[in-house]
Scaffold this motif. Structure first.
Motif, mmCIF file in Angstrom:
data_model
loop_
_atom_site.group_PDB
_atom_site.id
_atom_site.type_symbol
_atom_site.label_atom_id
_atom_site.label_comp_id
_atom_site.label_asym_id
_atom_site.label_seq_id
_atom_site.Cartn_x
_atom_site.Cartn_y
_atom_site.Cartn_z
ATOM 1 N N MET A 1 0.920 -1.100 -0.070
ATOM 2 C CA MET A 1 -0.039 0.038 0.028
ATOM 3 C C MET A 1 0.868 1.137 -0.038
ATOM 4 O O MET A 1 1.938 1.333 0.762
ATOM 5 N N GLN A 2 0.573 2.128 -0.798
ATOM 6 C CA GLN A 2 1.214 3.670 -0.810
ATOM 7 C C GLN A 2 0.158 4.523 -0.564
ATOM 8 O O GLN A 2 -0.958 4.678 -1.128
ATOM 9 N N VAL A 3 0.499 5.448 0.642
ATOM 10 C CA VAL A 3 -0.238 6.566 1.097
ATOM 11 C C VAL A 3 0.129 7.800 0.651
ATOM 12 O O VAL A 3 1.258 8.182 0.447
ATOM 13 N N THR A 4 -0.659 8.652 -0.058
ATOM 14 C CA THR A 4 -0.259 10.254 -0.126
ATOM 15 C C THR A 4 -1.667 10.974 0.516
ATOM 16 O O THR A 4 -2.595 10.504 0.475
ATOM 17 N N VAL A 5 -1.275 12.058 0.722
ATOM 18 C CA VAL A 5 -1.969 13.227 1.472
ATOM 19 C C VAL A 5 -2.247 14.587 0.690
ATOM 20 O O VAL A 5 -1.034 14.898 -0.127
ATOM 21 N N ASP A 6 -3.191 15.033 0.501
ATOM 22 C CA ASP A 6 -3.335 16.307 -0.317
ATOM 23 C C ASP A 6 -3.403 17.396 0.829
ATOM 24 O O ASP A 6 -4.822 17.436 1.249
ATOM 25 N N GLN A 7 -2.863 18.210 1.311
ATOM 26 C CA GLN A 7 -2.866 19.179 2.212
ATOM 27 C C GLN A 7 -3.675 20.192 1.971
ATOM 28 O O GLN A 7 -4.498 20.831 2.650
ATOM 29 N N ASP A 8 -3.823 20.551 0.444
ATOM 30 C CA ASP A 8 -5.101 21.474 -0.117
ATOM 31 C C ASP A 8 -6.456 20.746 0.417
ATOM 32 O O ASP A 8 -7.284 21.680 0.481
ATOM 33 N N ARG A 9 -6.708 19.739 0.513
ATOM 34 C CA ARG A 9 -7.930 19.082 0.829
ATOM 35 C C ARG A 9 -8.192 18.792 2.250
ATOM 36 O O ARG A 9 -9.193 18.678 2.771
ATOM 37 N N CYS A 10 -7.326 18.969 3.156
ATOM 38 C CA CYS A 10 -7.239 18.623 4.526
ATOM 39 C C CYS A 10 -7.811 19.785 5.230
ATOM 40 O O CYS A 10 -7.652 21.022 5.155
ATOM 41 N N CYS A 11 -8.845 19.175 6.239
ATOM 42 C CA CYS A 11 -9.476 20.553 6.917
ATOM 43 C C CYS A 11 -9.138 20.454 8.241
ATOM 44 O O CYS A 11 -9.607 21.265 9.189
ATOM 45 N N GLY A 12 -8.121 19.661 8.767
ATOM 46 C CA GLY A 12 -7.383 19.508 10.033
ATOM 47 C C GLY A 12 -8.447 18.867 11.168
ATOM 48 O O GLY A 12 -8.343 19.202 12.358
ATOM 49 N N SER A 13 -9.156 17.910 10.782
ATOM 50 C CA SER A 13 -10.234 17.337 11.835
ATOM 51 C C SER A 13 -9.512 16.348 12.608
ATOM 52 O O SER A 13 -9.771 16.134 13.729
ATOM 53 N N GLY A 14 -8.319 15.871 12.360
ATOM 54 C CA GLY A 14 -7.398 15.082 13.039
ATOM 55 C C GLY A 14 -7.913 13.434 13.275
ATOM 56 O O GLY A 14 -7.212 12.622 13.846
ATOM 57 N N GLN A 15 -8.839 13.110 12.378
ATOM 58 C CA GLN A 15 -9.504 11.884 12.320
ATOM 59 C C GLN A 15 -8.307 10.776 12.087
ATOM 60 O O GLN A 15 -8.120 9.862 12.665
ATOM 61 N N CYS A 16 -7.651 11.230 11.081
ATOM 62 C CA CYS A 16 -6.524 10.328 10.583
ATOM 63 C C CYS A 16 -5.531 10.009 11.794
ATOM 64 O O CYS A 16 -5.056 8.624 11.900
ATOM 65 N N VAL A 17 -5.010 10.924 12.362
ATOM 66 C CA VAL A 17 -4.046 10.905 13.433
ATOM 67 C C VAL A 17 -4.625 10.032 14.776
ATOM 68 O O VAL A 17 -4.031 9.371 15.262
#
Length: 65
Positions: A1-17
């Motif tokens: 599995m490869q993971v990428t994130v798009d910080q422009d779409r991130c709203c900072g909810s923190g659910q991933c963390v």
């Protein structure tokens, strides 16, 4: 599995963390997602998939490798 994130779409909810803290972190400056590893261990993959599903901004993309 490869993971990428798009910080422009991130709203900072923190659910991933909260869901996969070994893979995701949040910047203290702006609260946006920080990717700790692009290729999580197989043991982490289920929680990474859940984190991507819970992301309200759709900022996490997963690709099976």
């Amino acid at each position: 599995m490869q993971v990428t994130v798009d910080q422009d779409r991130c709203c900072g909810s923190g659910q991933c963390v909260l869901t996969a803290p070994a893979v995701f972190d949040q910047s203290e400056d702006d609260g946006l997602v920080r990717l700790l590893t692009e290729r999580p261990d197989p043991a982490e993959q289920a929680t990474v998939r859940l984190a991507a599903a819970l992301c309200p901004g759709g900022a996490i993309t997963l690709r099976d490798t």
